[in-house]
Design an enzyme around this catalytic site. Structure first.
Site, PDB file in Angstrom:
ATOM      1  N   GLU A  97      -3.067  -6.349   5.505  1.00 58.82           N
ATOM      2  CA  GLU A  97      -4.203  -5.494   5.802  1.00 58.82           C
ATOM      3  C   GLU A  97      -3.697  -4.119   6.246  1.00 58.82           C
ATOM      4  O   GLU A  97      -2.910  -4.019   7.181  1.00 58.82           O
ATOM      5  CB  GLU A  97      -5.078  -6.082   6.908  1.00 58.82           C
ATOM      6  CG  GLU A  97      -5.814  -7.345   6.527  1.00 58.82           C
ATOM      7  CD  GLU A  97      -6.781  -7.796   7.603  1.00 58.82           C
ATOM      8  OE1 GLU A  97      -7.780  -8.444   7.262  1.00 58.82           O
ATOM      9  OE2 GLU A  97      -6.546  -7.501   8.803  1.00 58.82           O
ATOM     10  N   CYS A  98      -4.140  -3.071   5.570  1.00 55.33           N
ATOM     11  CA  CYS A  98      -3.846  -1.695   5.943  1.00 55.33           C
ATOM     12  C   CYS A  98      -2.336  -1.476   6.114  1.00 55.33           C
ATOM     13  O   CYS A  98      -1.606  -1.435   5.139  1.00 55.33           O
ATOM     14  CB  CYS A  98      -4.630  -1.296   7.193  1.00 55.33           C
ATOM     15  SG  CYS A  98      -4.812   0.495   7.382  1.00 55.33           S
TER      16      CYS A  98
END
Length: 437
Positions: free
Chosen positions: A327-328
């Site tokens: 994530e990210c």
């Protein structure tokens, strides 16, 4: 049995509500009051400070990304506490233009749904009785959001306080506290908000100072008496399922942005979570079913990550046979390379083709609604997920197959679709909830 609760909010960001929240958690806990902290909105940094101050894990409450059933599950975490305190985000009524499953993401929505009166932190610098006009507006804006009272921040003198109280009396708004201009706690910030709680070498001293400051200038008994009975939301929406039975989760200063409710939910559904540190050049547990790389600050540690050979080769080997999801910041670390703010490119793990850069910062901020175009562990193709994106990187190359069709809160498509290559997947948004087909 759920305790009564309050929402700590303000007209805007930067008015001191975090200092108020942390000071209250510290002061009440030292008095023997068991307080369950919450954070309204998609913040993954403040809950760490809440936990340090209250001694209990803090959970997010998000009226855009969580259905009422999921909000009810979150509020259940307060069982056994004496009081629930939620810290708002931005201004009390600030949210997106188009509501989500429950509402528009404003702290006021959570206060209304939970039945929690609002404690409004007002920066009264440069004004006296006129501050009462602002308080009156907040009192009247939404009848379903009761105002417990105001805390006056940055009061210059006893005479200033007297004039402020006179104005509040005229509009019928209780004054719960008056804080002198000199603050008690100053926490350093970086581009995504406060520097994380675990990075604060003198955190407990700061929290104690904030607690003493708040206890000196507020009537805590009056505050507790102002709390409202908690109304548990009922309805659709549940926690997303765990992505595997055994989850290897990266956790260190570069990878720490994971919502507490996800970890708690995975464990409550029977999953086992083991931690490893890429910055310490550790590989994921080879006995795990899936590896999960949360967001964080890989750009601040890009050189060290590039040199972490054991981590990189271990992740590559893991991805040959089992899912790896990022994530990210975790997504960026799975890519081919990351360019830091000085323009230096650093080699990343290379299990996805993503290239990102921080050389020219551009903020990407907002809620995201994603419909999966291929399955994720625990989630089927077509599942609709709700999350939030917040970073300053620019995509230089995103050559792999898109993972999802991603919309912002206005329904407009965004180019941050995420990627899939073999067992490796990644997204720029952080998953919050909404796993519905």
């Amino acid at each position: 049995m759920l305790p009564s609760g309050l929402m700590i909010s303000a007209p805007a960001s930067g008015t001191g509500k975090t200092t108020l929240m942390l000071g209250l958690l510290n002061a009440l806990t030292k008095r023997g009051v068991t307080v369950q902290p919450f954070k309204s909105g998609p913040d993954y940094i403040d809950p760490g400070f809440h936990k340090a101050a209250a001694g209990r894990a803090s959970f997010n409450l998000d009226s855009w990304a969580m259905g009422p059933g999921m909000l009810g599950q979150m509020v259940d975490q307060a069982a056994g506490a004496d009081l629930a305190l939620a810290e708002g985000s931005m201004g009390l009524f600030d949210g997106v233009a188009h509501p989500g499953e429950t509402a528009n993401g404003a702290s006021a929505d959570i206060a209304a749904r939970m039945g929690w009166p609002v404690v409004l932190m007002l920066d009264v610098s440069g004004q006296a009785q006129s501050a009462a006009a602002s308080a009156l507006g907040f009192k009247m804006m939404r009848p379903d959001v009761p105002l417990a009272g105001v805390v006056l921040n940055k009061v210059a003198s006893p005479r200033h306080e007297m004039l402020l109280r006179l104005g509040m009396d005229q509009v019928g708004v209780p004054v719960l506290g008056a804080l002198p201009r000199r603050g008690a706690v100053e926490l350093p910030e970086r581009h995504l908000g406060l520097v994380q709680a675990e990075e604060q070498p003198k955190l407990m001293a700061l929290l104690d100072a904030a607690g003493d400051f708040i206890a000196e200038h507020m009537d805590l008994d009056v505050l507790i008496a102002a709390a409202g009975d908690t109304q548990r939301p009922e309805g659709h929406g549940i926690l997303p399922p765990p992505p595997g039975q055994r989850i290897a989760l990266a956790r260190d200063a570069a990878f720490s942005f994971v919502y507490p409710h996800l970890l708690e939910g995975w464990r409550n559904q029977g999953a086992e979570v083991s931690f490893f540190s890429p910055l310490a050049d550790e590989a994921p547990d080879d006995g795990a079913d899936i590896c999960w790389l949360p967001g964080g600050y890989p750009e601040l540690h890009a050189g060290k990550l590039a040199a972490a050979e054991t981590f990189r080769t271990g992740l590559q080997k893991f991805a040959e046979t089992r899912p790896v999801h990022g994530e990210c910041g975790g997504y960026m670390a799975m890519g081919e390379g990351l360019v830091d703010k000085e323009g230096t490119r650093h080699q990343m793990a290379g299990i996805l083709g993503l290239e990102t850069s921080y050389e020219k910062r551009k903020m990407h901020l907002g809620y995201r609604l994603a419909q999966l175009q291929s399955p994720l562990p625990g989630l089927t193709e077509g599942a609709r997920l709700r999350g939030h994106e917040f970073h300053y990187s620019t995509i230089l190359s995103q050559p792999d197959a898109p993972l999802a069709r991603v919309l912002d809160a206005n329904g407009d498509e965004v180019p941050e679709t995420g990627s899939r290559r073999g067992h490796a997947t990644g997204t720029f948004f952080h998953l919050i909830g909404g796993a519905s087909a």
